[in-house]
Write a protein that holds these residues in place. Structure first.
Motif, PDB file in Angstrom:
ATOM      1  N   LYS A 114     -11.172 -33.232  18.562  1.00 24.60           N
ATOM      2  CA  LYS A 114     -12.288 -32.534  19.194  1.00 24.60           C
ATOM      3  C   LYS A 114     -12.243 -32.642  20.713  1.00 24.60           C
ATOM      4  CE  LYS A 114     -14.031 -31.206  15.320  1.00 24.60           C
ATOM      5  NZ  LYS A 114     -13.943 -29.777  14.928  1.00 24.60           N
ATOM      6  N   ASN A 115     -11.467 -33.572  21.237  1.00 24.30           N
ATOM      7  CA  ASN A 115     -11.293 -33.693  22.688  1.00 24.30           C
ATOM      8  C   ASN A 115     -10.144 -32.835  23.198  1.00 24.30           C
ATOM      9  OD1 ASN A 115     -13.432 -35.459  23.249  1.00 24.30           O
ATOM     10  ND2 ASN A 115     -12.218 -37.235  22.619  1.00 24.30           N
ATOM     11  N   ARG A 116      -9.264 -32.407  22.306  1.00 28.74           N
ATOM     12  CA  ARG A 116      -8.149 -31.533  22.696  1.00 28.74           C
ATOM     13  C   ARG A 116      -8.638 -30.090  22.646  1.00 28.74           C
ATOM     14  NH1 ARG A 116      -5.209 -35.297  19.128  1.00 28.74           N
ATOM     15  NH2 ARG A 116      -5.234 -33.746  17.466  1.00 28.74           N
ATOM     16  N   ARG A 117      -9.316 -29.668  23.694  1.00 28.24           N
ATOM     17  CA  ARG A 117     -10.034 -28.402  23.607  1.00 28.24           C
ATOM     18  C   ARG A 117     -10.121 -27.698  24.962  1.00 28.24           C
ATOM     19  NH1 ARG A 117     -13.741 -32.168  24.977  1.00 28.24           N
ATOM     20  NH2 ARG A 117     -15.527 -31.424  26.165  1.00 28.24           N
ATOM     21  N   VAL A 118     -10.506 -26.442  24.886  1.00 30.93           N
ATOM     22  CA  VAL A 118     -10.927 -25.674  26.056  1.00 30.93           C
ATOM     23  C   VAL A 118     -12.342 -25.191  25.792  1.00 30.93           C
ATOM     24  CG1 VAL A 118     -10.662 -23.473  27.261  1.00 30.93           C
ATOM     25  CG2 VAL A 118      -8.678 -24.931  26.899  1.00 30.93           C
ATOM     26  N   ASP A 119     -13.242 -25.456  26.737  1.00 31.82           N
ATOM     27  CA  ASP A 119     -14.615 -24.963  26.666  1.00 31.82           C
ATOM     28  C   ASP A 119     -14.735 -23.715  27.536  1.00 31.82           C
ATOM     29  OD1 ASP A 119     -15.420 -27.134  25.084  1.00 31.82           O
ATOM     30  OD2 ASP A 119     -15.869 -28.357  26.847  1.00 31.82           O
ATOM     31  N   ILE A 120     -15.338 -22.683  26.981  1.00 27.86           N
ATOM     32  CA  ILE A 120     -15.577 -21.448  27.729  1.00 27.86           C
ATOM     33  C   ILE A 120     -17.076 -21.282  27.906  1.00 27.86           C
ATOM     34  CG2 ILE A 120     -15.229 -18.956  27.829  1.00 27.86           C
ATOM     35  CD1 ILE A 120     -12.878 -19.333  25.890  1.00 27.86           C
ATOM     36  N   PHE A 121     -17.537 -21.366  29.147  1.00 32.70           N
ATOM     37  CA  PHE A 121     -18.938 -21.147  29.461  1.00 32.70           C
ATOM     38  C   PHE A 121     -19.131 -19.663  29.758  1.00 32.70           C
ATOM     39  CE2 PHE A 121     -18.436 -25.598  29.989  1.00 32.70           C
ATOM     40  CZ  PHE A 121     -19.682 -26.165  29.783  1.00 32.70           C
TER      41      PHE A 121
END
Length: 272
Positions: A114-121
């Motif tokens: 769950k930390n290996r991610r990209v967040d898109i705002f």
């Protein structure tokens, strides 16, 4: 279909946001098919939006490598979106955060993933005093299958939800049964259920008071998927997406009737 009617009375902007995340294999920045499908869906949003992209890593490796890996993840998402989006969507930034935004303790592989991610705002701006009144989409329940086109979006009339919950009003029961019947009688159809909320313009999505999570638009769409699965529809035929408050039927919501109209799930035809 009539265009959205917008009356702008003031120029002060009210910021509204939602967020979605993509996940990666260990030490990789390659997009899998699920992530590409999610980005394809985001690129089809019709509102005027700004995307801010942030790459993240788990605690494996040293700080320099993690920083570079997170940057590669963010940049890869940015480059993919560049090939998909229209002029209404602006890519504002793509930043690698390394390990700055850990969301759990990395004690298991599942948590590390769950930390290996990209967040898109995703940001949308409503003008103070702006009013939106959108004509209802064609009904999936009353449109002949032969006349439907892939990628068209349809309404599910009277399928609306209790405020703050993924429980639909009893008035939607008969139409959900009709939805099931159409899917059963047309086994080649594949659809995406898109959930929406009302009222909460300060958060990424609404809070589901039953689950304590901030993904109410998604849990509403998923509730209908779970209903259809229990009736025997294959899970591979139904995708689920939560669009938060980005596409209101009515804005601002003045009455309870306005709020009910925005607490809805719409349907996109993916395959005939």
């Amino acid at each position: 279909m009539k265009a959205i009617l917008i009356l702008i009375f003031f120029s002060i902007m009210v910021n509204s946001q939602m967020m979605t995340s993509l996940y990666f294999k260990n030490n990789s920045y390659e997009l899998n098919q699920e992530s590409k499908a999610k980005l394809d869906s985001l690129s089809q949003l019709k509102s005027n939006l700004t995307f801010r992209i942030f790459g993240n890593c788990d605690l494996s490796g040293n700080a320099e490598l993690n920083k570079k890996l997170s940057e590669n993840r963010a940049n890869n998402v940015n480059e993919y979106l560049k090939t998909k989006i229209g002029n209404n969507i602006k890519l504002k930034s793509a930043v690698g955060l390394g390990v700055e935004k850990q969301i759990n303790d990395n004690s298991t592989e599942k948590l590390r993933s769950k930390n290996r991610r990209v967040d898109i705002f995703i940001e949308k701006y409503f003008a103070q005093g702006e009013k939106i009144s959108r004509k209802m989409l064609p009904s999936f329940l009353s449109t002949k299958v032969a006349q439907m086109k892939v990628k068209d979006t349809f309404s599910l009339p009277d399928v609306n939800f209790i405020g703050g919950r993924h429980v639909w009003l009893s008035s939607g029961n008969s139409n959900l049964m009709r939805l099931w019947k159409i899917l059963k009688e047309n086994p080649s159809l594949e659809v995406e259920l898109q959930g929406h909320i009302c009222c909460d313009y300060d958060n990424f999505d609404g809070e589901d008071s039953d689950l304590g999570t901030f993904n109410l638009s998604w849990t509403r769409a998923n509730a209908i998927k779970e209903y259809l699965l229990k009736q025997g529809i294959e899970s591979t035929r139904i995708k689920v997406n939560g669009l938060g408050h980005l596409n209101p039927v009515i804005y601002p919501e003045i009455t309870e009737a306005d709020r009910v109209k925005n607490r809805r799930v719409e349907l996109v035809l993916l395959k005939k």
